[in-house]
Motif scaffolding. Structure first.
Motif, PDB file in Angstrom:
ATOM      1  N   ALA A  92       1.061  -1.243  -0.018  1.00 48.73           N
ATOM      2  CA  ALA A  92       0.000   0.054  -0.132  1.00 48.73           C
ATOM      3  C   ALA A  92       1.005   1.227  -0.016  1.00 48.73           C
ATOM      4  N   VAL A  93       0.320   2.428  -0.227  1.00 49.46           N
ATOM      5  CA  VAL A  93       0.860   3.654   0.096  1.00 49.46           C
ATOM      6  C   VAL A  93       0.641   3.919   1.702  1.00 49.46           C
ATOM      7  N   TYR A  94       1.757   4.345   2.450  1.00 50.30           N
ATOM      8  CA  TYR A  94       1.848   4.634   3.833  1.00 50.30           C
ATOM      9  C   TYR A  94       1.777   6.228   3.881  1.00 50.30           C
ATOM     10  N   TYR A  95       0.800   6.535   4.717  1.00 51.13           N
ATOM     11  CA  TYR A  95       0.659   7.930   4.990  1.00 51.13           C
ATOM     12  C   TYR A  95       1.188   8.089   6.553  1.00 51.13           C
ATOM     13  N   CYS A  96       1.677   9.049   7.124  1.00 52.52           N
ATOM     14  CA  CYS A  96       1.516   9.383   8.573  1.00 52.52           C
ATOM     15  C   CYS A  96       0.746  10.801   8.686  1.00 52.52           C
ATOM     16  N   ALA A  97       0.233  11.057   9.789  1.00 52.18           N
ATOM     17  CA  ALA A  97      -0.620  12.078  10.059  1.00 52.18           C
ATOM     18  C   ALA A  97      -0.585  12.643  11.388  1.00 52.18           C
ATOM     19  N   ALA A  98      -0.642  13.762  11.627  1.00 48.61           N
ATOM     20  CA  ALA A  98      -0.393  14.387  12.995  1.00 48.61           C
ATOM     21  C   ALA A  98      -1.646  15.218  13.417  1.00 48.61           C
ATOM     22  N   THR A  99      -1.830  14.989  14.740  1.00 48.92           N
ATOM     23  CA  THR A  99      -2.971  15.638  15.542  1.00 48.92           C
ATOM     24  C   THR A  99      -2.734  16.259  16.937  1.00 48.92           C
ATOM     25  N   ARG A 100      -3.216  17.229  17.479  1.00 48.96           N
ATOM     26  CA  ARG A 100      -2.948  17.699  18.757  1.00 48.96           C
ATOM     27  C   ARG A 100      -4.134  17.020  19.483  1.00 48.96           C
ATOM     28  N   ARG A 101      -4.982  16.395  19.107  1.00 49.30           N
ATOM     29  CA  ARG A 101      -6.139  15.914  20.108  1.00 49.30           C
ATOM     30  C   ARG A 101      -5.592  15.253  21.251  1.00 49.30           C
ATOM     31  N   SER A 102      -6.245  15.089  22.031  1.00 49.02           N
ATOM     32  CA  SER A 102      -5.738  14.480  23.209  1.00 49.02           C
ATOM     33  C   SER A 102      -5.723  12.641  22.979  1.00 49.02           C
TER      34      SER A 102
END
Length: 128
Positions: A92-102
């Motif tokens: 697959a194509v792998y993606y990273c993602a960022a969040t400030r959520r707790s």
């Protein structure tokens, strides 16, 4: 420019190993929880793993549990996904993602919530 940059993808044999990296550019990753997602051709995007800001809590999809390990090195502003014993279905194509959520928010909704930043993706192909 604030962005996430994935690297480390490529061709790997079944049963081999590969390590993906997700680096923050223009911002500090230790303010964010980071998740890895993947998307194979013709399939919906799938949450793979998630790690909290401090790196001491994580979650995995059942399909990768026991084979993949997520970790982070905040001194290097980088999150990793160690892929051991990959299978052809991991292609697959792998993606990273960022969040400030707790973390409390992530526990229940890490696969579906809206992330602040996404990387451009890195292709992983598992084949002999």
């Amino acid at each position: 420019q604030l962005q996430l940059v994935e690297s480390g993808g490529g061709l790997v044999q079944p049963g081999g190993s590969l390590r993906l990296s997700c680096a923050g550019s223009g911002f500090t990753l230790d303010d964010y929880a980071i998740s890895w997602f993947r998307q194979a051709p013709g399939k919906e995007r799938e949450g793979v793993s998630c790690i909290n800001r401090g790196g001491d809590r994580n979650m995995y999809a059942d399909s990768v549990k026991g084979r993949f390990t997520i970790s982070r090195d905040n001194t290097k502003n980088t999150v990793y996904l160690q892929m051991n014993s990959p299978k052809p279905d991991d292609t697959a194509v792998y993606y990273c993602a960022a969040t400030r959520r707790s973390w409390l928010n992530l526990v229940f909704a890490w696969r579906s919530l809206e992330y602040d930043y996404w990387g451009q993706g890195t292709q992983v192909t598992v084949s002999s």
